[in-house]
Design a protein around this motif. Structure first.
Motif, PDB file in Angstrom:
ATOM      1  N   GLU A 131       0.839  -1.198   0.000  1.00  0.00           N
ATOM      2  CA  GLU A 131       0.000   0.000   0.000  1.00  0.00           C
ATOM      3  C   GLU A 131       0.878   1.253   0.000  1.00  0.00           C
ATOM      4  O   GLU A 131       1.857   1.356   0.742  1.00  0.00           O
ATOM      5  N   ASP A 132       0.523   2.206  -0.843  1.00  0.00           N
ATOM      6  CA  ASP A 132       1.277   3.451  -0.968  1.00  0.00           C
ATOM      7  C   ASP A 132       0.777   4.440   0.078  1.00  0.00           C
ATOM      8  O   ASP A 132      -0.285   5.055  -0.084  1.00  0.00           O
ATOM      9  N   ILE A 133       1.536   4.587   1.164  1.00  0.00           N
ATOM     10  CA  ILE A 133       1.122   5.475   2.255  1.00  0.00           C
ATOM     11  C   ILE A 133       1.988   6.736   2.308  1.00  0.00           C
ATOM     12  O   ILE A 133       1.992   7.460   3.308  1.00  0.00           O
ATOM     13  N   ARG A 134       2.701   7.013   1.225  1.00  0.00           N
ATOM     14  CA  ARG A 134       3.571   8.189   1.199  1.00  0.00           C
ATOM     15  C   ARG A 134       2.769   9.471   1.040  1.00  0.00           C
ATOM     16  O   ARG A 134       1.559   9.440   0.819  1.00  0.00           O
ATOM     17  N   TRP A 135       3.469  10.598   1.135  1.00  0.00           N
ATOM     18  CA  TRP A 135       2.789  11.882   0.967  1.00  0.00           C
ATOM     19  C   TRP A 135       2.338  12.046  -0.480  1.00  0.00           C
ATOM     20  O   TRP A 135       2.662  11.237  -1.340  1.00  0.00           O
ATOM     21  N   LEU A 136       1.600  13.112  -0.747  1.00  0.00           N
ATOM     22  CA  LEU A 136       0.965  13.283  -2.058  1.00  0.00           C
ATOM     23  C   LEU A 136       1.751  14.180  -3.013  1.00  0.00           C
ATOM     24  O   LEU A 136       1.181  14.716  -3.960  1.00  0.00           O
ATOM     25  N   ARG A 137       3.059  14.306  -2.784  1.00  0.00           N
ATOM     26  CA  ARG A 137       3.895  15.047  -3.723  1.00  0.00           C
ATOM     27  C   ARG A 137       5.087  14.192  -4.136  1.00  0.00           C
ATOM     28  O   ARG A 137       6.237  14.588  -4.017  1.00  0.00           O
ATOM     29  N   CYS A 138       4.752  13.011  -4.636  1.00  0.00           N
ATOM     30  CA  CYS A 138       5.801  12.087  -5.071  1.00  0.00           C
ATOM     31  C   CYS A 138       6.512  12.579  -6.324  1.00  0.00           C
ATOM     32  O   CYS A 138       7.545  12.022  -6.719  1.00  0.00           O
ATOM     33  N   ASP A 139       5.972  13.609  -6.977  1.00  0.00           N
ATOM     34  CA  ASP A 139       6.623  14.199  -8.146  1.00  0.00           C
ATOM     35  C   ASP A 139       7.862  15.000  -7.764  1.00  0.00           C
ATOM     36  O   ASP A 139       8.681  15.313  -8.628  1.00  0.00           O
ATOM     37  N   ILE A 140       8.008  15.333  -6.494  1.00  0.00           N
ATOM     38  CA  ILE A 140       9.180  16.055  -6.006  1.00  0.00           C
ATOM     39  C   ILE A 140      10.213  15.030  -5.559  1.00  0.00           C
ATOM     40  O   ILE A 140       9.929  14.182  -4.716  1.00  0.00           O
ATOM     41  N   LYS A 141      11.412  15.110  -6.103  1.00  0.00           N
ATOM     42  CA  LYS A 141      12.457  14.148  -5.734  1.00  0.00           C
ATOM     43  C   LYS A 141      13.143  14.660  -4.469  1.00  0.00           C
ATOM     44  O   LYS A 141      14.267  15.168  -4.486  1.00  0.00           O
TER      45      LYS A 141
END
Length: 277
Positions: A131-141
């Motif tokens: 399950e992807d529980i990361r924050w919602l700005r995965c476009d930022i490296k």
């Protein structure tokens, strides 16, 4: 030798302040750039993404494109790296620990190279869903990679090579890769929005797929669609195009690298600087 704030110095003479916000908050961005045959792969693409990531978290890079090119090539040259990668990160800088941005701070830039013995593509791998529980700005490296690290560690513990993230039923990306599926000779991958990082290798794959006349759909797909696909592969700077033949115990397609993946793998190799492919 490493790059520290514009200067190339020995690793032994380098130090980072304990109040660097990259260390205390993960307040920074980074890039990993592949080196092939003494040349950087898609260097401008990496610079553009680094600049965008920094801008998204309100950091102004302390160097322009020309300086970036000059310094990374100087570092590669002084370390005599023909095949490997460059890691570079930019933090917001040093300031007393406090959550709001400091009134004054200078970005801290660190870069170093790692050499590879060969440029062999990894063997077909196995992955697991998580399950992807990361924050919602995965476009930022960004330097905030704990969610990725935990997923990768769990996949390793269970004997897999990668963790494939999903939000509900929708597949997003891998813990350190982009994910592609092939169904009926059509290539599918998640669109480049805030749920995934738009990988430099991902972009190159889409380019070579277009050149090869392979239909492309940048559409979200589900876990079920992935399991029922003909082929699955992942991509990254370090793994290039890597077929995935099993996901969470389910065999993908024939259990071997598929035809479309093979075409893309070969076409990608031809984009490598000074390649003899």
């Amino acid at each position: 030798m490493i790059l520290l704030n514009g200067e190339i110095i020995s690793k032994e003479n380098a130090s980072i302040n304990i109040e660097d916000r990259g260390y205390q908050f993960g307040d920074g961005v980074y890039e990993v750039i592949r080196i092939y045959n003494g040349s950087f792969f898609e260097l401008d693409g990496h610079f553009d993404r680094l600049k965008r990531s920094a801008s998204e978290i309100h950091i102004e890079l302390p160097f322009d494109r020309t300086t970036f090119h000059t310094k990374v090539n100087e570092l590669r040259s002084v370390n005599h790296v023909e095949n490997g990668h460059l890691y570079m990160q930019v933090s917001r800088g040093v300031a007393p620990r406090n959550h709001p941005f400091p009134a004054k701070s200078e970005p801290v830039v660190v870069g170093y190279t790692t050499e590879y013995a060969t440029n062999e593509t990894p063997a077909p791998g196995r992955a697991m869903f998580t399950e992807d529980i990361r924050w919602l700005r995965c476009d930022i490296k960004s330097l905030n990679l704990l969610g990725n690290v935990l997923a990768k560690e769990e996949s390793k513990k269970q004997g897999y090579d990668e963790a494939i993230f999903h939000r509900g039923e929708t597949v997003t990306e891998g813990s350190s890769t982009n994910v592609f599926i092939v169904k009926d000779q059509t290539l599918y991958t998640h669109p480049a929005n805030h749920y995934i990082l738009d990988g430099i290798t991902r972009r190159a794959i889409l380019d070579v797929a277009k050149d090869a006349g392979i239909p492309i759909k940048e559409n979200p797909f589900t876990k079920t669609q992935l399991l029922e696909s003909d082929e699955v592969f992942i991509s990254s700077t370090t793994q290039e195009v890597r077929p995935i033949i099993e996901v969470s115990g389910n065999t993908i397609g024939t259990g071997r690298m598929g035809d479309v993946t093979a075409i893309l793998q070969k076409a990608f190799k031809k984009r490598i600087p000074n390649s003899e492919q």
